[in-house]
Design a protein around this motif. Structure first.
Motif, PDB file in Angstrom:
ATOM      1  N   HIS A  77      77.728  41.739 -23.665  1.00  0.00           N
ATOM      2  CA  HIS A  77      78.946  41.083 -24.144  1.00  0.00           C
ATOM      3  C   HIS A  77      79.817  40.608 -22.983  1.00  0.00           C
ATOM      4  CE1 HIS A  77      82.487  40.201 -26.524  1.00  0.00           C
ATOM      5  NE2 HIS A  77      83.200  40.978 -25.730  1.00  0.00           N
ATOM      6  N   LEU A  80      78.510  37.304 -21.759  1.00  0.00           N
ATOM      7  CA  LEU A  80      78.760  36.270 -22.770  1.00  0.00           C
ATOM      8  C   LEU A  80      80.245  35.904 -22.816  1.00  0.00           C
ATOM      9  CD1 LEU A  80      77.689  34.505 -25.071  1.00  0.00           C
ATOM     10  CD2 LEU A  80      78.070  36.439 -26.629  1.00  0.00           C
ATOM     11  N   THR A  84      81.676  32.266 -21.992  1.00  0.00           N
ATOM     12  CA  THR A  84      82.362  31.534 -23.056  1.00  0.00           C
ATOM     13  C   THR A  84      83.713  31.021 -22.584  1.00  0.00           C
ATOM     14  OG1 THR A  84      81.269  32.851 -24.772  1.00  0.00           O
ATOM     15  CG2 THR A  84      83.300  31.705 -25.389  1.00  0.00           C
TER      16      THR A  84
END
Length: 346
Positions: A77, A80, A84
């Motif tokens: 996570h 990511l 992002t």
């Protein structure tokens, strides 16, 4: 190394810092102490942000437990989330550039631009963009027209004088994120000297963040921002910036201009902050920091530094009126001390 400075990190945060560094048995012992002392469900910001490094330490030692799978999920996570948020910082930079406003990517984002591998090793809550103070109000308007929205502040109501108060940045995003970028008009919350910002832009370098060209501070300037940023009262920030310094130094491969770094932190009254932060690093990884640098910065710090250190351990909201007065009074004293120091070396 024998330090003259008091310990800047409290035991729990020193344990996490050591575990995150991954330095041999010391890191393994610290990691095991953390796992034995805290359930994963109690993980706070500092644990979450350093999770990739903590997992790397466990992997090196072959340590697994019932929480290993969950911890690996956090690591995925982190990458990511970092990736992002790049979309917003790139879009923000492009909108500002189109409006003729130069922006500088600082702090963790600048580290990622120096070495993309760190995107998988540390969590950044947001990306930090710096603009000149004189362009701050217009920069906010540009971003608002580019569909960015602020968080926690009604920036549309800001007047020019608001930018000269204690506020030094505003959180903004255009995606479904609580915050993706911090738009700064001061690189350091306590330093309102616009010549520092100009120096950062004058010495900036071009780098690449996930194929996107960005402007980042020079190496010595990057280290100076990290070293002068945290107060001991904010232990999580101390750990985060100490790790940033370690990672920048490791990625630099010994190419740091320490004379320039020393010049920056002394000219802008950051010797006390930098001495404390570098002392944290030097105690654990002495090979990264020149032998006499911490002592030199300590000597360059203004009179009353022991009192100021004791005050800055206290969180801002818990300080007494006298403590706030001392910190405010120490700034002009620091400028006077800096002037005498610069005259002595001129």
């Amino acid at each position: 190394m024998t330090s003259k400075l008091p310990d800047a990190l409290k035991p729990r945060f020193l344990m996490l810092f050591r575990a995150a560094l991954g330095q041999g048995q010391t890191a393994i012992d610290a990691y095991q102490a953390w796992r034995a002392s805290e359930p994963l469900d109690a993980a706070d910001e500092v644990v979450y942000r350093t999770m990739p490094l903590l997992v790397a330490t466990a992997d090196k030692a072959g340590i697994t437990d019932a929480d290993t799978r969950r911890m690996r999920g956090v690591v995925k996570h982190v990458w990511l989330s970092n990736a992002t948020r790049v979309r917003d910082v790139v879009a923000a930079g492009a909108a500002l550039k189109q409006a003729g406003i130069t922006s500088l990517l600082i702090k963790g984002g600048a580290l990622f631009a120096r070495d993309e591998s760190y995107m998988a090793k540390r969590m950044t809550g947001d990306y930090d963009l710096l603009v000149r103070r004189t362009e701050a109000k217009r920069a906010i308007e540009v971003l608002r027209h580019a569909s960015f929205r602020s968080h926690g502040m009604k920036v549309e109501l800001f007047s020019e004088s608001d930018f000269d108060r204690d506020i030094h940045a505003v959180a903004m995003s255009r995606a479904a994120l609580s915050r993706a970028i911090d738009l700064h008009w001061r690189a350091l919350f306590w330093l309102d000297d616009e010549s520092f910002t100009e120096e950062l832009f004058d010495t900036a370098e071009t780098a690449t963040l996930l194929t996107h060209e960005v402007l980042i501070p020079g190496l010595a300037e990057h280290l100076a921002i990290a070293a002068m940023r945290p107060e001991p009262a904010d232990q999580s920030e101390m750990v985060s910036r100490a790790l940033e310094v370690v990672h920048v130094l490791e990625s630099a491969g010994g190419k740091v201009d320490w004379d320039r770094f020393r010049s920056i932190v002394t000219r802008y009254n950051g010797s006390l902050f930098a001495a404390q932060l570098l002392d944290v690093v030097a105690r654990e990884m002495p090979e990264l920091v020149p032998d006499v640098l911490v002592d030199e910065l300590w000597r360059y710090s203004p009179p009353g530094k022991s009192i100021e250190i004791a005050i800055r351990v206290v969180p801002w909201v818990q300080r007494s009126q006298w403590q706030h007065f001392w910190v405010a009074f120490s700034r002009p004293c620091a400028r006077s001390s800096r002037a005498r120091f610069m005259a002595g070396i001129g």
